[in-house]
Design a protein around this motif. Structure first.
Motif: not given
Length: 543
Positions: A228-245
């Motif tokens: 269903a996309g759990k791993s992909q969503l976790a990856q994007r949450v990580y990238e969003l958080r890193k992007h925001r510092g």
């Protein structure tokens, strides 16, 4: 912990006074370094290239006032310094390109220099977390009764003035804090991989997850069926958080189903040399590798009870003991857990710790299966086509007839999508690979549909657990809203329907006794009425 100030060069106030007389004037940027009790290790000075000469002069003066401070120049082109949208956009780009290190540096955003528009933008960016730190406000020296600047001794000259550090506690501004709808939409779009999804429930869930991702460091639990996309969503949450510092470490992902026995302890928490046979060197472990970053534990329900206990303490205290060690170690990680299991049921059965479940399900998000989101299949087909083209370097597309056939089938009850997006990805990959000249024809689509039907038929025959089968068919969320009694009844009905070619045949099996007492029977009608009680259809159960 180093202190870093971020400041826009004041092209008017920082230019006051000529030659040596400039030290008699209050200059806001220089004044930050004329206070004995304000120690700044680095100044990131923002200006456009036309102000290079002034920036060099200010940098030289800062060196004389505070030799231990390093000044770093950043060029930002404020083409229209009084236009809010332009200035905000330029400063937002600066924030996005800046590498924040919150574990080693604390930040002060100087809001005294620049136009009023720039000062407002700096405030808003700090309030929203794009500039992670506190505000620094400087002001000229107060006048004494004779109308002269109050003087200070030593390093604090008459031009030092005053300063104030403002810590924005967002909880105090709930009623007045501005919300950046554009940035929020960009965040939600990013979490969805740029796919314009149409399912209302899914979109609402992603909108809330975007807020949680940038405002909370608490664990997140993502549930949903395989693929269903759990791993992909976790990856994007990580990238969003890193992007925001918000975080600066790595994303460390592991499927807990691959961890067993001593290997589980060692992989998660590390081990010391000699802790067990084969431990020839020290191993830091995944939790340590995720320090200052994000740890994604997929299929967390597969962890053993002992590992669950250690994980709970690591989440709460950020401390744990590596396997075979006699001293604790620490790791400041953020956690996302994923599962396709019913953890509440596992906890009731003693397979999962209730206290750990309570700790990780503060924010729980269920990803629906692909067949529960038929309106999102078309945009996901487009996404998969673009992904295939990017990966293979070959542009592909459907002709109109082929597209209509494929889309109609993909949204029909015949399309099981048992592996969810993995099935869709594999299907588009096959079509793209076989497409001559990058054109997917109706013939290729019909072959692919037959291939999918065969695949799902084999999968259907191999599934001998009626409860799990029913849950998979109608979706875990819908199934879990039924009483246990109704779950058992519906599972039995499902098994009969899947072994029947029609509702009439299913009715003859289900009502084999009562139908013999009736003068006239309509088995199809009776089955339809029974299924309507549970909000399902024969086609849905027999797909």
């Amino acid at each position: 912990m180093k202190t870093v100030a971020i400041s826009i060069l004041g092209t008017v106030l920082d230019k006051r006074g000529k030659r040596g007389k400039r030290w008699d004037k209050w200059r806001p940027t220089v004044s930050m370094f004329q206070h004995d009790d304000l120690m700044i290790d680095r100044l990131d000075l923002v200006f456009d290239r036309n102000s290079q000469r002034l920036a060099d002069q200010v940098t030289e003066d800062i060196y004389h006032a505070s030799p231990e401070t390093k000044v770093v120049h950043h060029y930002v082109n404020f083409e229209h310094p009084w236009d809010f949208e332009t200035v905000y956009s330029e400063l937002l780009d600066f924030c996005r390109s800046y590498t924040f290190k919150p574990s080693r540096e604390q930040y002060l955003t100087h809001i005294t220099t620049g136009t009023h528009v720039a000062q407002i933008c700096l405030y808003l960016l700090t309030e929203a977390g794009y500039l992670p730190g506190k505000l620094l406000q400087t002001s000229p020296p107060r006048k004494n009764s004779a109308g002269e600047n109050e003087t200070h001794s030593g390093k604090n000259q008459s031009s030092a003035g005053e300063y104030q550090i403002i810590d924005l506690d967002l909880s105090k501004y709930d009623q007045i804090a501005s919300r950046f709808q554009k940035e929020h939409k960009e965040g939600t779009s990013y979490l969805k991989g740029g796919i314009e999804t149409n399912n209302p429930a899914f979109n609402t869930m992603i909108e809330q997850l975007e807020k949680v991702s940038v405002r909370s460091n608490e664990p997140i639990l993502i549930t949903g069926p395989t693929g269903a996309g759990k791993s992909q969503l976790a990856q994007r949450v990580y990238e969003l958080r890193k992007h925001r510092g918000i975080i600066e470490g790595n994303l460390v992902a592991v499927n807990c189903a691959t961890l067993r026995g001593e290997n589980a302890m060692s992989a998660l928490f590390g081990h010391k040399k000699g802790a067990f046979t084969g431990a020839t060197t020290d191993r830091p472990g995944l939790l340590k590798e995720a320090d200052q970053g994000l740890l994604f534990l997929d299929e967390i329900g597969e962890l053993g009870i002992d590992e669950q206990a250690m994980l709970l303490r690591a989440i709460e205290d950020k401390r744990f003991i590596p396997f075979g060690a006699d001293k604790e170690t620490s790791s400041n990680f953020q956690l996302i857990a994923g599962t396709n299991k019913d953890l509440a049921k596992y906890a009731h059965e003693g397979k999962f710790r209730e206290d750990l479940l309570a700790r990780i399900d503060l924010w729980e998000y269920n990803l629906p299966s692909l067949k529960e989101r038929p309106e999102d299949i078309e945009p996901n087909i487009e996404y998969e086509i673009e992904k295939f083209a990017s990966k293979s370097g070959q542009l592909i597309s459907f002709n109109k007839t082929a597209r209509d056939i494929y889309l109609s089938f993909s949204q029909s009850p015949e399309a099981k999508w048992s592996a969810n997006f993995r099935d869709l990805n594999a299907s588009i990959t096959r079509l793209g690979t076989l497409a001559d000249g990058g054109r997917i024809t109706a013939g290729l689509v019909k072959e692919e549909i037959d291939r999918l039907k065969t695949k799902w038929k084999v999968s259907k025959q191999s599934n001998d657990n009626p409860i799990e089968m029913t849950k998979d068919l109608i979706g875990e969320a819908r199934f879990n809203h039924l009483d246990l009694y109704d779950q058992i009844i519906l599972a039995g009905i499902t098994k009969v329907c899947r072994n029947s070619n029609s509702m009439a045949e299913a009715g003859r099996t289900l009502f084999n006794q009562s139908r013999t007492t009736k003068k006239s029977t309509n088995d199809s009608h009776r089955v339809r009425q029974l299924l309507e009680k549970y909000g399902v259809s024969f086609d849905e159960l027999n797909r």
